[in-house]
Motif scaffolding. Structure first.
Motif, mmCIF file in Angstrom:
data_model
loop_
_atom_site.group_PDB
_atom_site.id
_atom_site.type_symbol
_atom_site.label_atom_id
_atom_site.label_comp_id
_atom_site.label_asym_id
_atom_site.label_seq_id
_atom_site.Cartn_x
_atom_site.Cartn_y
_atom_site.Cartn_z
ATOM 1 N N PRO A 58 0.809 -1.222 0.000
ATOM 2 C CA PRO A 58 0.000 0.000 0.000
ATOM 3 C C PRO A 58 0.839 1.267 0.000
ATOM 4 N N GLU A 59 2.006 1.217 0.616
ATOM 5 C CA GLU A 59 2.852 2.405 0.698
ATOM 6 C C GLU A 59 3.307 2.907 -0.670
ATOM 7 N N ASP A 60 3.267 2.053 -1.684
ATOM 8 C CA ASP A 60 3.653 2.490 -3.029
ATOM 9 C C ASP A 60 2.769 3.629 -3.527
ATOM 10 N N SER A 61 1.519 3.671 -3.095
ATOM 11 C CA SER A 61 0.625 4.748 -3.543
ATOM 12 C C SER A 61 0.993 6.080 -2.911
ATOM 13 N N PHE A 62 1.721 6.073 -1.794
ATOM 14 C CA PHE A 62 2.080 7.329 -1.127
ATOM 15 C C PHE A 62 3.020 8.163 -1.999
ATOM 16 N N GLU A 63 3.748 7.488 -2.890
ATOM 17 C CA GLU A 63 4.686 8.185 -3.778
ATOM 18 C C GLU A 63 4.012 8.614 -5.085
ATOM 19 N N GLY A 64 2.710 8.362 -5.211
ATOM 20 C CA GLY A 64 1.998 8.749 -6.422
ATOM 21 C C GLY A 64 1.718 7.595 -7.368
ATOM 22 N N ARG A 65 1.957 6.345 -6.939
ATOM 23 C CA ARG A 65 1.638 5.205 -7.786
ATOM 24 C C ARG A 65 0.119 5.001 -7.856
ATOM 25 N N ILE A 66 -0.313 4.428 -8.962
ATOM 26 C CA ILE A 66 -1.731 4.104 -9.162
ATOM 27 C C ILE A 66 -1.858 2.588 -9.056
ATOM 28 N N LEU A 67 -2.309 2.117 -7.905
ATOM 29 C CA LEU A 67 -2.421 0.680 -7.659
ATOM 30 C C LEU A 67 -3.809 0.216 -8.097
ATOM 31 N N ILE A 68 -3.850 -0.705 -9.048
ATOM 32 C CA ILE A 68 -5.114 -1.239 -9.545
ATOM 33 C C ILE A 68 -5.218 -2.694 -9.107
ATOM 34 N N ILE A 69 -6.164 -2.975 -8.238
ATOM 35 C CA ILE A 69 -6.343 -4.334 -7.704
ATOM 36 C C ILE A 69 -7.325 -5.055 -8.632
ATOM 37 N N ASP A 70 -6.757 -5.666 -9.680
ATOM 38 C CA ASP A 70 -7.554 -6.186 -10.790
ATOM 39 C C ASP A 70 -8.069 -7.591 -10.503
ATOM 40 N N LEU A 71 -8.966 -7.680 -9.527
ATOM 41 C CA LEU A 71 -9.650 -8.928 -9.190
ATOM 42 C C LEU A 71 -11.139 -8.617 -9.023
ATOM 43 N N PRO A 72 -11.790 -8.133 -10.092
ATOM 44 C CA PRO A 72 -13.168 -7.650 -9.976
ATOM 45 C C PRO A 72 -14.139 -8.742 -9.540
ATOM 46 N N VAL A 73 -15.077 -8.345 -8.685
ATOM 47 C CA VAL A 73 -16.035 -9.299 -8.131
ATOM 48 C C VAL A 73 -16.884 -9.926 -9.225
ATOM 49 N N LYS A 74 -17.207 -9.172 -10.275
ATOM 50 C CA LYS A 74 -18.065 -9.716 -11.338
ATOM 51 C C LYS A 74 -17.350 -10.778 -12.167
ATOM 52 N N GLU A 75 -16.037 -10.883 -12.028
ATOM 53 C CA GLU A 75 -15.291 -11.926 -12.727
ATOM 54 C C GLU A 75 -14.836 -13.023 -11.772
ATOM 55 N N PHE A 76 -14.329 -12.631 -10.596
ATOM 56 C CA PHE A 76 -13.753 -13.607 -9.663
ATOM 57 C C PHE A 76 -14.683 -13.953 -8.506
ATOM 58 N N LEU A 77 -15.864 -13.339 -8.475
ATOM 59 C CA LEU A 77 -16.895 -13.655 -7.490
ATOM 60 C C LEU A 77 -16.346 -13.541 -6.070
ATOM 61 N N GLU A 78 -16.602 -14.545 -5.215
ATOM 62 C CA GLU A 78 -16.218 -14.452 -3.805
ATOM 63 C C GLU A 78 -14.712 -14.368 -3.624
ATOM 64 N N VAL A 79 -13.968 -15.031 -4.491
ATOM 65 C CA VAL A 79 -12.508 -14.947 -4.440
ATOM 66 C C VAL A 79 -12.057 -13.506 -4.655
ATOM 67 N N GLY A 80 -12.642 -12.842 -5.644
ATOM 68 C CA GLY A 80 -12.301 -11.455 -5.903
ATOM 69 C C GLY A 80 -12.696 -10.545 -4.758
ATOM 70 N N GLN A 81 -13.868 -10.806 -4.166
ATOM 71 C CA GLN A 81 -14.308 -9.994 -3.037
ATOM 72 C C GLN A 81 -13.332 -10.111 -1.868
ATOM 73 N N PHE A 82 -12.931 -11.335 -1.533
ATOM 74 C CA PHE A 82 -11.986 -11.537 -0.433
ATOM 75 C C PHE A 82 -10.679 -10.806 -0.696
ATOM 76 N N ALA A 83 -10.167 -10.935 -1.905
ATOM 77 C CA ALA A 83 -8.879 -10.332 -2.229
ATOM 78 C C ALA A 83 -8.961 -8.807 -2.179
ATOM 79 N N GLN A 84 -10.026 -8.236 -2.742
ATOM 80 C CA GLN A 84 -10.143 -6.787 -2.752
ATOM 81 C C GLN A 84 -10.414 -6.226 -1.355
ATOM 82 N N VAL A 85 -11.230 -6.913 -0.573
ATOM 83 C CA VAL A 85 -11.480 -6.451 0.799
ATOM 84 C C VAL A 85 -10.186 -6.484 1.611
#
Length: 484
Positions: free
Chosen positions: A268-295
């Motif tokens: 998470p600290e990478d975003s403090f320097e201005g990085r754009i972190l995209i957590i590409d595990l969308p719930v509509k594709e990965f369902l509960e697995v994606g929800q757990f990972a993104q949460v």
């Protein structure tokens, strides 16, 4: 035309204009933004797109949680268009980034008086709440969650104090090696083969433990050698089921790889320097697995932002979640209450009020949902046919006294005519009006009509706390952009 990468933004840097007299700045953005609208209303491509582009140009760091397949590509394109392509880091299948989440949390600095294990437990508790946002049988009973937290805390303490990597696999190894009876604890065979016993021997042999670590180790040893083996078998099975129903997803498949060791560790600290972190595990594709990972990622990021040194990392950062109802936990309201002082601009997009309300179970659910909603100062409403949301928005915007004239006539022989006025309380914006907002697309020449509400600062152009704002979609098939 090339676009120069932006510099860090001052808080008073204008982001977008709601009118010629009303500017939305980064200082306003850190007070929180939530955008409502039914599917197809243009909430993402209208106000969402305008905010995203402005914040990218401002040089903010981001942690982004896509909701649908292909959304990460849209963010990549937007970053490139705004001179930020080199700042993008994608966490997801097919990308090199990894995050050994539990060990990262365990090694992260804790709050005053808190242990390193508390960091991990807070995140895992959030996962349990996310999983139990829907009806999940025994998992919704507080007894099972509290018991699971005791087991997890004892396992994490044992792993960490013994010097092992804290991981989902390590927790599972502790469960496998735990004794199931007092007789087994005394068995030389169990003592020789058990992973738990080896951890206890390794931890107790250390001479460099702090007083706090010695106390935590004593509690963990008591749990594994006394409390756990004496549990009723059915109760113990229920606790294990509660734990493994959560950790299972991180021990196999794509999450075991992404949340494992090695690779390019993204934090998470990478975003403090201005990085754009995209957590590409969308719930509509990965369902509960994606929800757990993104949460999990969201909880890690929020805790990291709250403990960051703003003198060292002064840049404002953005928490962005489409279909945000899939990712909210009880920690969101606590976080959002202090997001302004932490320099965090939260942008949540969701269909309606009830989609968020559904994530908070129990008799306090309404209060918890309202506590969260109350911490978003800017509320943007696009077209919606969800009546409870429209009525809630109308009540929030307010009422005023309006004078109505009335005339009564009679057509009898003697004739009769009377006139008068009366005052009535009427909504400033009627609920029906939210259903009539333009939804963008070719039919509306790419215009998404929105009603914007904020408290504390009436709009200069109207003198009220609400304003109708038109947002132009950047790319609408069949529409020629108006250059005037």
């Amino acid at each position: 035309m090339s676009v120069k990468a932006p510099r860090a933004a001052a808080l008073d840097l204008p982001l977008i204009k709601f009118s010629e007299s009303d500017t939305f700045t980064l200082r306003h953005a850190v007070e929180g933004t939530i955008i409502f609208g039914q599917t197809g209303s243009g909430k993402t491509s209208g106000p969402g797109q305008a905010l995203r582009s402005a914040m990218l140009r401002a040089g903010c760091g981001f942690c982004v949680f896509p909701a649908k397949p292909g959304e990460a590509d849209e963010w990549l394109a937007a970053a490139k268009a705004n001179g930020r392509a080199s700042d993008v880091r994608v966490f997801g299948p097919g990308h090199p980034s990894r995050l050994n989440a539990l060990d990262y949390l365990y090694r992260a600095p804790g709050s005053r008086g808190g242990s390193m294990t508390d960091n991990v437990l807070a995140a895992l508790t959030g996962l349990l709440q996310a999983r139990d946002g829907g009806d999940r049988g025994q998992g919704t009973d507080p007894f099972w969650q509290d018991s699971a937290k005791m087991l997890l805390g004892s396992a994490i303490d044992l792993l960490g104090i013994a010097g092992e990597t804290v991981s989902f696999g390590g927790i599972q190894d502790v469960l496998i090696g735990a004794p199931e009876s007092s007789e087994e604890v005394r068995s030389p065979d169990w003592q020789a083969k058990s992973f738990v016993n080896r951890l206890i021997d390794k931890a107790t042999a250390r001479t460099d433990l702090t007083a706090g670590q010695r106390n935590d180790l004593a509690v963990a040893v008591e749990y594994w050698l006394n409390e756990y083996p004496r549990m009723d078998a059915k109760t113990r099975s229920g606790i294990i089921t509660t734990v493994t129903s959560m950790t299972y997803f991180f021990r196999r498949g794509v999450l075991a790889h992404l949340f494992g060791e090695g690779g390019e560790q993204l934090t998470p600290e990478d975003s403090f320097e201005g990085r754009i972190l995209i957590i590409d595990l969308p719930v509509k594709e990965f369902l509960e697995v994606g929800q757990f990972a993104q949460v999990l990622w969201k909880l890690l990021w929020m805790r990291a932002v709250e403990r960051r040194d703003r003198t060292r990392f002064p840049k404002s950062v953005v928490l962005w979640a489409d279909e945000a109802q899939n990712l909210v936990t009880r920690y969101d309201a606590l976080f959002q209450a202090t997001a302004r002082s932490a320099g965090v601009a939260t942008v949540y997009l969701t269909q309606n009020r009830d989609s968020l309300r559904s994530r908070f179970k129990g008799p306090s659910g309404d209060a918890e949902a309202e506590a969260l909603l109350g911490n978003f100062n800017l509320k943007v409403f696009t077209c919606n046919d969800h009546t409870p949301t429209n009525e809630w928005a109308a009540r929030m915007i307010g009422e005023e006294w309006q004078t109505r004239a009335n005339v009564n006539t009679s057509l009898r022989d003697d004739g009769n005519l009377s006139a008068g006025t009366n005052e009535q309380r009427r909504f400033l914006v009627e609920p029906l009006q939210f259903m009539r907002l333009k939804k963008g697309g070719p039919d509306n020449r790419g215009i998404v009509e929105s009603i914007v509400f904020r408290s504390g600062r009436p709009f200069a152009v109207t003198g009220t706390n609400h304003l109708t704002v038109n947002f132009r979609q950047e790319s609408t098939p069949g529409v020629t952009e108006d250059k005037s």
